[in-house]
Motif scaffolding. Structure first.
Motif, PDB file in Angstrom:
ATOM      1  N   VAL A 162      40.958 -14.887  -1.107  1.00  0.00           N
ATOM      2  CA  VAL A 162      41.237 -16.258  -0.937  1.00  0.00           C
ATOM      3  C   VAL A 162      42.259 -16.423   0.299  1.00  0.00           C
ATOM      4  N   LEU A 399      49.979 -31.074  -7.270  1.00  0.00           N
ATOM      5  CA  LEU A 399      50.277 -29.834  -6.468  1.00  0.00           C
ATOM      6  C   LEU A 399      48.905 -29.113  -6.013  1.00  0.00           C
TER       7      LEU A 399
ATOM      8  N   GLY B 436      51.745 -24.717  -8.882  1.00  0.00           N
ATOM      9  CA  GLY B 436      50.619 -24.906  -7.988  1.00  0.00           C
ATOM     10  C   GLY B 436      49.582 -23.988  -8.160  1.00  0.00           C
ATOM     11  N   LEU B 437      49.812 -22.893  -9.202  1.00  0.00           N
ATOM     12  CA  LEU B 437      48.755 -21.955  -9.526  1.00  0.00           C
ATOM     13  C   LEU B 437      47.577 -22.663  -9.981  1.00  0.00           C
ATOM     14  N   ASN B 438      46.266 -21.988 -10.214  1.00  0.00           N
ATOM     15  CA  ASN B 438      45.203 -22.645 -10.621  1.00  0.00           C
ATOM     16  C   ASN B 438      44.871 -22.128 -12.118  1.00  0.00           C
ATOM     17  N   ARG B 456      44.435 -15.077 -14.803  1.00  0.00           N
ATOM     18  CA  ARG B 456      44.214 -14.075 -13.652  1.00  0.00           C
ATOM     19  C   ARG B 456      45.535 -14.125 -13.076  1.00  0.00           C
ATOM     20  N   ARG B 461      49.630 -12.403  -0.848  1.00  0.00           N
ATOM     21  CA  ARG B 461      49.775 -11.598   0.193  1.00  0.00           C
ATOM     22  C   ARG B 461      49.455 -12.019   1.844  1.00  0.00           C
ATOM     23  N   ASP B 463      47.647 -11.462   3.941  1.00  0.00           N
ATOM     24  CA  ASP B 463      46.356 -11.839   4.261  1.00  0.00           C
ATOM     25  C   ASP B 463      45.467 -12.452   3.198  1.00  0.00           C
ATOM     26  N   GLY B 464      46.214 -13.127   2.435  1.00  0.00           N
ATOM     27  CA  GLY B 464      45.714 -14.108   1.247  1.00  0.00           C
ATOM     28  C   GLY B 464      45.554 -13.489  -0.144  1.00  0.00           C
ATOM     29  N   ALA B 465      45.654 -14.339  -1.078  1.00  0.00           N
ATOM     30  CA  ALA B 465      46.216 -13.967  -2.474  1.00  0.00           C
ATOM     31  C   ALA B 465      45.135 -13.134  -2.972  1.00  0.00           C
ATOM     32  N   LEU B 466      45.581 -12.158  -3.851  1.00  0.00           N
ATOM     33  CA  LEU B 466      44.855 -11.022  -4.643  1.00  0.00           C
ATOM     34  C   LEU B 466      44.632 -11.670  -6.204  1.00  0.00           C
ATOM     35  N   ARG B 467      43.431 -11.699  -6.504  1.00  0.00           N
ATOM     36  CA  ARG B 467      43.407 -12.140  -8.006  1.00  0.00           C
ATOM     37  C   ARG B 467      42.922 -10.821  -8.822  1.00  0.00           C
TER      38      ARG B 467
END
Lengths: 407, 498
Positions: A162, A399, B436-438, B456, B461, B463-467
């Protein structure tokens, strides 16, 4: 600039002896929204809110109606919608299976044909209105959520990462300046209506706890404006913590006869929450209330950046209404998280703002919101549980919306 | 009285020791649950016990040197049912906070705390609705096992001779502070210790942890009270509140506090197997990756070094560090926003608030943790503190559950159960949208509500979030209690006839 989401608030007296039937009906509709018994709901009157495309939030609650009589009550319907009022009412009619079952319980309802004029006659004027994102519609928020979910699904299936969290989208300076310009007109109007003293006093009361903003800090330094000292270090919280909520001051009627909240609307297990508070205004201070409302409204419309009302970033929509010819103040908000964390956040960010709003209401604790346990009990004792609460994007915090809309 | 005023000697003599000290020098602990069977016998037991309760008194040695370490310690917490069982009138009980009156196992509290499914009170070993009520809990601390067992014998003899209080069968619990300070997953625990302003002159206002003193809001927290006619001997201090001046009241709360107990069982094999599976899925099946992933969930490396200070690898030199902020790590590139230590103590970055408000809101929701580990470790935690090797990968990835329970006895002290412990649990740990997490709840302590998306771990990071894949439930609640920690004065009042 797109038109921000609009707010409709209706108060309709309920016919005598129709209250309990209406409450039962609304509870069933509230349960249906939560998917509890959709199948059973089909045979009963219901509102297919899930089919709506333009409603952000909607709620029904039953308020008491002390001016009409001790046993009388009234229906509160309030919604936030995109587009015109006419289109909104048409959508409402089209998703409601049996209009007569709900609105027929109210005095003066004569049928669908007269629905528009019935609503218009009972619509209440907003005293202050805050919208977190003035340029977002139900559709635009839904598509942003959808994009995020697809990106997550792709990644969870072993695909790409993402993208990182970018900075919040900022309104252009010009746009903000244009939005802020009418603030002068607001000020002149407020002073003309409530008098300079009330506007100054109300505004400086709010500003006392906003020292974190340089412009307000400057004002506070110049005027030696500050948070008033505590009258006592002790809480005025009533000692019997199990005592039923009762009027603390003569004239401070509790807005509803006690009714257990609908189990489907528990406020401690959801992402988005509903708060409806009715307080009795001390008649000597009506002008102060109006001045404070004018200040909040002007700030919210002209200055508040997206997603934040003076730093409070858990409110999707909030509105204050002075109802019953200035006798009561109605506060309605759609917010994120638990009730406790919401009130704590208010107290942290605009402590004296809470005082400015409610210390003209009967029953406010002597030390105001600084006596947080007592203030929480004050709010609790004036809170009306909704029987129906619909949220179009119920898992999305302010948010989250702010993050999603930039990706 | 300002918030940094020191506690007087009189006050320290009145405050139970467990409030002001974790007894780090007394590694051995036993917790005994007590049921009171009749009022007179229960009071008899309490009044004999009262003299042996350890206070916070500083034992001043020669030359004025402060020696504040008692050689052994005995403390007591009493539940709402326990206060009822020793005959405290209902009108007094109703002045306690509602969450305390309800008890930790009540339906509303369970919903707030997320104690559902495998953690539901119906399944608890004790403290739940299906077992005999817990009325009080004795906490015994000693330097060595022999002394501890001797203390147990003494306490059991006192219970026996009281004729009104019995030990709840099968409820006695052993707690340990090992020399590695590791909890069963293998991480150094108990590093963040808020200091009490009244003890050290700075830190969190005393009233956040002890009733009768100024709290974060400049207020003296609401306190349970006793009408003067029940306090005829003036055992309890007078409550000075001007709001209640019309009726003289004795202050039952002053110098007391509230204690949360939760027995948290940890699935150690499941935890490390998940880290192994997840590392393999992410394409690097090695120990370094597993430890990295687990540390991202905790927020500290196994040695205790915070990720914010040691972003790339463990650094035992930083093990005890607690003096750091998230200012330079706002987006969680070092310590993820969803990590356990960032939720329970967000410090200066509680998104989306500015620094001052974040610090302030954090201070208003601190807890004094007094927990200890239990059960034999499944592996030697020292292995985790060695540089990651192929052997370590084999050890961790092949861990199998041996059927032996292990975990921590979680204890925490706070002046308000609702706005401190419950708030942290509900608004921060169990909240999938924290900061602000999902869809990310606390990876160690929480599991998603029924019907919510699976949780999860989200690791930002560059280069983007790792899930990660959905996190299994690693921790299960096995027992619990909300307790009042009376001052010694209040304890003497409670065991006198009134």
């Amino acid at each position: 600039m797109t038109r921000p989401p609009q707010c409709l608030t209706v108060l309709a007296p309920i016919r005598p002896d129709k209250e309990s039937g209406l409450r039962e009906l609304l509870r069933a509709i509230g349960d249906d929204i939560n998917g509890k018994d959709l199948a059973a709901g089909r045979t009963r009157p219901h509102i297919a809110f899930v089919r709506s495309r333009h409603i952000h939030f909607a709620r029904f609650a039953i308020l008491n109606d002390p001016d009409r009589g001790p046993d009388r009550s009234r229906l509160l319907f309030t919604s936030i919608y995109d587009g015109s009022l006419e289109a909104h009412l048409n959508e409402l009619v089209s998703i409601t299976s049996d209009m007569n079952a709900i609105w027929g319980a109210c005095e003066g309802y004569t049928g669908i044909d007269e629905f528009r004029s019935f609503i218009s006659a009972r619509a209440q004027e907003l005293a202050a209105y805050y919208v977190a994102f003035r340029d977002e519609t139900v559709a635009s928020i839904a598509s942003a959520i959808d994009a995020r979910r697809r990106a997550h699904a792709l990644q969870d299936g072993g695909g790409a990462r993402v993208p990182g969290v970018p900075d919040k989208r900022r309104e252009s300076l010009l746009k903000r300046a244009l939005r802020a310009a009418p603030i002068v007109i607001d000020l002149v109007r407020a002073v003309a209506r409530s008098g300079f003293g009330h506007v100054y006093h109300g505004a400086s009361q709010i500003v006392a706890s906003l020292d974190r903003y340089p412009v307000f800090r400057l004002f506070n330094r110049i005027t030696r404006n500050r948070i008033p000292p505590l009258e006592s270090q002790f809480s005025s919280l009533v000692l019997d913590q199990r005592a039923p909520f009762e009027p603390l001051v003569p004239g401070d009627e509790i807005p509803t006869r006690p009714a257990a909240g609908s189990p489907a609307l528990r406020e401690d297990g959801v992402a988005q929450n509903q708060l409806t508070v009715v307080t009795a205004i001390d008649s000597a201070h009506l002008h102060r209330v109006l001045a404070v409302m004018a200040a909040i409204d002007s700030y919210a419309r002209r200055l508040a950046p997206p997603g934040s009302l003076i730093g409070i970033s858990t409110i999707h929509f909030a509105r204050w209404l002075v109802i019953d010819h200035g006798r009561r103040l109605l506060f309605v908000s759609d917010y994120d998280g638990s009730w406790e964390s919401y009130i704590d956040e208010f107290a942290e960010m605009i402590l004296t703002g809470l005082d400015a709003i409610w210390d003209t209401s009967l029953g406010m604790p002597p030390n105001g919101a600084r006596d947080l346990p007592a203030f929480k009990r004050f709010l609790r004792s004036h809170q009306v549980p909704s029987d129906v609460f619909f949220a179009a994007y119920p898992d999305e915090t302010v948010l989250n919306v702010a993050t999603d809309r930039v990706q | 009285m300002t918030s940094s005023a020191r506690l007087t000697h009189e006050a320290l003599r009145d405050i139970q020791g467990v409030i002001t000290s974790g007894y780090g020098h007394l590694p051995q602990a036993v917790y005994l649950c007590v049921t009171i069977t009749n009022v007179d016998g229960g009071r008899r037991w309490l009044s004999r016990l009262a003299d042996s309760i350890t206070s916070s008194q500083r034992h001043t040695g020669g030359h004025g040197v402060s020696e504040d370490r008692p050689p052994t310690a005995v403390n007591i917490g009493i539940t709402a049912n326990g206060l009822r069982a020793i005959g405290l009138p209902e009108e007094v009980l109703r002045t306690f906070p509602v969450e305390f009156q309800d008890g930790i196992a009540s339906e509303e509290r369970s919903r707030i705390l997320g104690d559902t499914g495998a953690s539901a009170p119906e399944t608890w070993e004790f403290g739940g609705p299906r077992t005999e009520p817990v009325h009080a809990m004795l906490m015994l601390f000693a330097a060595d096992e022999a002394t501890l067992l001797e203390m147990c014998r003494t306490q059991r003899a006192m219970l026996e001779s009281s004729g009104g209080a019995v030990e709840l069968p099968g409820s006695s619990q052993r707690g340990l502070r090992t020399d590695t300070f590791a909890e069963p997953f293998g991480f150094h625990d108990g590093i963040a210790r808020p200091s009490i302003a009244g003890l050290s002159g700075r830190g969190v206002p005393t009233g956040e942890f002890i009733l009768g003193y100024e709290n974060h809001y400049g207020l003296i927290p609401p306190t349970p009270v006793v009408p003067q006619e029940l306090n005829a001997a003036h055992t309890l201090p007078h409550l000075d509140s001007p709001y209640h001046a019309a009726r003289p009241l004795g202050d039952l709360g002053r110098n007391g506090s509230y204690l949360v107990y939760r027995k948290l069982q940890q699935d150690v094999a499941g935890f490390w197997q998940f880290m192994a599976r997840e590392s393999t899925r992410q394409g690097s099946a090695d120990a370094a990756r597993m430890v990295w992933l687990a540390s991202k969930c905790v927020g500290r490396w196994p040695s205790g070094a915070p990720l914010t200070l040691a972003p790339d690898a463990d650094n035992p030199g930083l093990a005890e560090r607690d003096d750091f902020f998230y200012e330079d790590d706002r987006d969680g590139l070092r310590c993820p926003l969803g990590a356990h230590i960032r939720r329970t103590n967000p410090r200066d970055v509680l998104k989306p608030y500015p620094r001052a408000q974040s610090l302030s809101m954090t201070e208003a929701h601190r807890l004094l943790r007094r927990g200890r580990a239990y059960g034999a470790p499944l592996f030697d935690p020292r292995e985790l503190r060695q540089p990651p090797s192929a052997d370590l990968f084999k050890t961790l990835a092949n861990l199998q559950d041996d059927g032996q329970p292990r975990g921590v006895h979680f204890f925490c002290v706070n002046a308000s159960l609702k706005s401190q412990f419950e708030f942290v649990q509900q608004a921060w740990c169990n909240n999938p949208r924290f900061g602000g997490l999902n869809d990310n709840v606390d990876p160690l302590t929480s599991s998603p509500r029924p019907g919510d998306s699976p949780s999860r771990m989200t690791i930002p990071r560059e280069d983007g979030a790792l899930r990660t894949n959905p996190l299994p439930q690693f921790v299960t609640v096995r027992a619990g209690a909300y307790m009042f920690l009376p001052s010694l004065t209040a304890l003497r009042f409670l065991c006198s006839a009134h």
